[in-house]
Enzyme design. Structure first.
Site: not given
Ligand code: RB5
Length: 141
Positions: A10, A66, A68, A99, A134
């Site tokens: 994203d 993304c 995180t 695994h 596994h």
């Molecule tokens: C976008 O702002 C953020 O929420 C997305 O990239 C991601 O981290 C969601 O888990």
């Protein structure tokens, strides 16, 4: 024939995704980019779905980025047969291939710096699944 790697992000993972694409193409991988294609705000579940479907249809491997890495992993793991692993270190990247036979690597651009992220990608791509006990455990999921 070049090994194919599917990739998606994203807006929160767009810059790191571009670095990963460049890195993989330099190593001779065929990289299939499923979007997004700019830093304009978009919805990570849409990209995760598109990438998960491609992984399942091609028995392929993918990378999702993304902000995180967590949203992408939650969304991708909703699809039966997807084993998406959010990794922030190289040990986890290696173990989740050995695994868990992980078929999608999830990374967070706002968590993991580019250098470490590229090491994680390299280790995840080159490590084989161990199978055996596994495989039995994966079949229980
Ligand atoms: C976008 O702002 C953020 O929420 C997305 O990239 C991601 O981290 C969601 O888990």
């Amino acid at each position: 024939m070049a090994e194919r790697v599917i990739i998606g992000s994203d807006h929160g993972g767009f810059k790191l995704k571009c670095e990963i694409i460049k890195h993989l193409r330099e190593q001779g991988f065929e990289v299939c980019d499923k979007g997004c294609y700019s830093e304009e705000s978009c919805d990570y579940p849409v990209i995760a779905k598109s990438v998960a479907k491609d992984v399942l249809n091609t028995s392929g491997r993918a990378i999702l980025v993304c902000g995180t890495g967590i949203g992408m992993s939650i969304a991708a793991n909703r699809f039966d047969g997807i084993r998406a692993s959010h990794c922030t270190d190289t040990f986890s990247a290696r173990m989740t291939r050995m695994h868990n036979d992980s078929n999608i690597l999830c990374l967070g651009e706002r968590i993991t710096g580019t250098g470490l992220a590229l090491d994680i990608v390299d280790i995840w791509l080159k490590t084989d699944f161990e199978g055996g006990r596994h495989k039995n455990r994966i079949d229980m999921i």
